[in-house]
Design a protein around this motif. Sequence first.
Motif, PDB file in Angstrom:
ATOM      1  N   THR A  86      -6.671   6.531   3.092  1.00 49.72           N
ATOM      2  CA  THR A  86      -7.134   5.817   1.967  1.00 49.72           C
ATOM      3  C   THR A  86      -6.351   4.531   2.121  1.00 49.72           C
ATOM      4  O   THR A  86      -6.431   3.105   2.206  1.00 49.72           O
TER       5      THR A  86
ATOM      6  N   VAL B  80       0.794  -1.211  -0.059  1.00 45.90           N
ATOM      7  CA  VAL B  80       0.192  -0.175   0.027  1.00 45.90           C
ATOM      8  C   VAL B  80       0.789   1.257   0.054  1.00 45.90           C
ATOM      9  O   VAL B  80       1.846   1.309   0.670  1.00 45.90           O
TER      10      VAL B  80
ATOM     11  N   ALA C 132     -11.347   2.280  -0.151  1.00 46.09           N
ATOM     12  CA  ALA C 132     -10.342   1.069   0.061  1.00 46.09           C
ATOM     13  C   ALA C 132     -11.082  -0.365  -0.101  1.00 46.09           C
ATOM     14  O   ALA C 132     -10.458  -1.079  -0.790  1.00 46.09           O
ATOM     15  N   GLU C 133     -12.400  -0.405   0.150  1.00 47.43           N
ATOM     16  CA  GLU C 133     -12.929  -1.470  -0.265  1.00 47.43           C
ATOM     17  C   GLU C 133     -13.013  -1.673  -1.697  1.00 47.43           C
ATOM     18  O   GLU C 133     -12.884  -2.942  -2.257  1.00 47.43           O
TER      19      GLU C 133
ATOM     20  N   ALA D 212      -7.561  -5.174   4.171  1.00 47.78           N
ATOM     21  CA  ALA D 212      -6.819  -6.104   3.776  1.00 47.78           C
ATOM     22  C   ALA D 212      -6.582  -7.233   4.514  1.00 47.78           C
ATOM     23  O   ALA D 212      -6.805  -8.590   4.355  1.00 47.78           O
TER      24      ALA D 212
ATOM     25  N   MET E 231     -10.747  -0.737  -3.940  1.00 44.96           N
ATOM     26  CA  MET E 231      -9.616  -1.178  -4.535  1.00 44.96           C
ATOM     27  C   MET E 231      -9.148  -2.611  -3.949  1.00 44.96           C
ATOM     28  O   MET E 231      -8.901  -3.354  -5.228  1.00 44.96           O
ATOM     29  N   LEU E 232      -9.770  -3.035  -2.957  1.00 48.73           N
ATOM     30  CA  LEU E 232      -9.479  -4.399  -2.570  1.00 48.73           C
ATOM     31  C   LEU E 232     -10.232  -5.302  -3.398  1.00 48.73           C
ATOM     32  O   LEU E 232      -9.812  -6.431  -3.826  1.00 48.73           O
TER      33      LEU E 232
ATOM     34  N   GLY F 142      -2.728   5.057  -2.631  1.00 50.55           N
ATOM     35  CA  GLY F 142      -3.497   5.991  -1.743  1.00 50.55           C
ATOM     36  C   GLY F 142      -2.831   7.267  -1.683  1.00 50.55           C
ATOM     37  O   GLY F 142      -2.335   7.569  -0.711  1.00 50.55           O
TER      38      GLY F 142
ATOM     39  N   ALA G 294      -1.830  -1.126  -4.090  1.00 53.63           N
ATOM     40  CA  ALA G 294      -2.868  -0.070  -3.902  1.00 53.63           C
ATOM     41  C   ALA G 294      -2.128   1.214  -3.444  1.00 53.63           C
ATOM     42  O   ALA G 294      -1.531   1.437  -2.695  1.00 53.63           O
TER      43      ALA G 294
ATOM     44  N   HIS H 259     -11.841   5.611  -9.028  1.00 56.29           N
ATOM     45  CA  HIS H 259     -11.164   4.861  -8.899  1.00 56.29           C
ATOM     46  C   HIS H 259     -10.808   4.017  -9.786  1.00 56.29           C
ATOM     47  O   HIS H 259     -11.479   3.842 -11.068  1.00 56.29           O
TER      48      HIS H 259
ATOM     49  N   TRP I  94      -6.864   2.498   5.795  1.00 53.77           N
ATOM     50  CA  TRP I  94      -7.983   1.634   5.498  1.00 53.77           C
ATOM     51  C   TRP I  94      -7.599   0.418   4.600  1.00 53.77           C
ATOM     52  O   TRP I  94      -8.051  -0.712   4.975  1.00 53.77           O
ATOM     53  N   THR I  95      -7.161   0.648   3.544  1.00 52.61           N
ATOM     54  CA  THR I  95      -7.013  -0.321   2.699  1.00 52.61           C
ATOM     55  C   THR I  95      -6.113  -1.455   3.510  1.00 52.61           C
ATOM     56  O   THR I  95      -6.462  -2.605   3.161  1.00 52.61           O
TER      57      THR I  95
END
Length: 470
Positions: free
Chosen positions: A59, A53, A400-401, A67, A403-404, A249, A247, A374, A62-63
């Motif tokens: 951002t 990350v 974040a959700e 994760a 991206m995952l 951010g 990811a 996104h 949270w990612t």
Amino acid sequence: MTAHLTVFEREAPSASAIDESLRSTKSSVFWLEDAPHASYPQLTASHTADLTVVGGGYTGLWTAVLAKRRDPSARVVLLEAQTIGWAASGRNGGFAEASLTHGDENGRARWPDEFDTLERMGLENLDAIERDVAELKMDVQFERTGTLSVAYEPHQVQWLKGAEAGVYLDRDAVRKTIDSPIFAAGRREEHLSALVHPGRLAAELARVATDLGVEIFEQSSVTGLRTRGSGVSVETARGVVKSAKVALGTNVFRPLLRRSRLSTVPVYDYVLMSEPLSAAQMDDIGWRGREGLTDMANQFHYSRLSADNRILYGGYDAIYHAGRRVRPEYEDRQSSYRTLASHFLTTFPQLEGLSFSHQWGGAIDTSTQFCAFHGLARRGRVAYAAGFTGLGVAATRFAAEVMLDRLAGDPTPRTQLEMVRKKPLPFPPEPLAKIGIEATKWSLDRADHREGQRNVLLRTLDRLGLGFDS
Ligand SMILES: Cc1cc2nc3c(=O)[nH]c(=O)nc-3n(C[C@H](O)[C@H](O)[C@H](O)COP(=O)(O)OP(=O)(O)OC[C@H]3O[C@@H](n4cnc5c(N)ncnc54)[C@H](O)[C@@H]3O)c2cc1C
């Protein structure tokens, strides 16, 4: 139509009252001073991970947290160029709003077919934050206070009457909620927003991430991404992290992907924080519901109480520097602080004599659609999200959700959204960006002086779905 003076010009306080309020103000971010800060090491060797990350704001944090929640055995590394939460995430107003679309009007206009879904997902996102804060025992001074939007001028009263969410308050009712002689009406909404301590939210997310096993590195600026074989090498000056997925951010900072270079502009926004109010001063203003306070002007203000009853007062000026530059010297702007102090004293003349202890500024992550975009790059290995346009405290968790979800590869209700799939138009290159933003700012200021009437430029931008906001 003739131009009118705004209430802040008609009822301006004396220059000496402004001087007095700013006499001992220091340039420092109150939220960062008031948050515990654990130090994290610099990346000095090469690592491998499942997910890297980039960015230690909300951002990225949270990612990393989500994760690990999805897969506790995943090896997750987070790289931050400076320190956790030093940028927008540690210096914002702390309004955590359910809206993922920078308000209903923008959401309805851009994504009419899926607006109801976006509204529901936004509320679920805010509820999820509230649940996480409780379950993870995050000390972030979360208060589900709702917001109070106020009108100063007759045309703004009409706008408030026509709005849908919340309860309309006439002059007497709004002044019973928060007492200002310039409030002509209000609209109180109780469920769609909360307040947090921004610096603590960043610090606590980093604490939770570490507890879950995320390895955080500070002072580790990523200089490049290299896609090799089935993975990506994330390069810093002193080490490389090789991982399957990445990811990003990185918000308003220089994007690591060329495709994102024109997608955001940094717009500086400034804030004052007062000394704590005495019990008598609190009685003078009411504010017992501790609502987040905002107003209906194009150049709007936002204001809130801290846990120790200081008043944060920010907004109005939005300053763009040509070339999309983010620089420490832009974080301090005396003329913006004087404007804010003047508008504060117009709003709360009963608080004359109250001093401001802190002043600071920060870069707002502005996109042409006023809310985050996104994306996925490098054959599905690199996800990114940015462009929250001053409304990222809660929306970063949703991003974040997304991206995952995208890195996992399977479609989800979030990744099916048009808002998520489509990219906003880019800002033009310089000098057009600077010229366009200055012309838009000038037009917004004129509209505030002309009973809200939008000129040809604003109407054209509205039609094109383009614009500039902070
Ligand atoms: C003054 C101000 C007031 C605001 N008020 C509100 C509000 O009340 N409510 C609201 O919802 N939103 C508000 N916002 C917006 C909100 O703060 C942001 O949308 C949100 O914090 C964005 O989080 P982020 O993690 O994407 O970005 P950031 O917090 O900017 O974090 C990005 C991080 O990435 C790091 N980074 C960048 N490039 C690299 C690299 N190459 N290598 C390693 N690290 C890198 C940076 O150092 C930074 O720490 C406000 C913003 C400002 C400036």
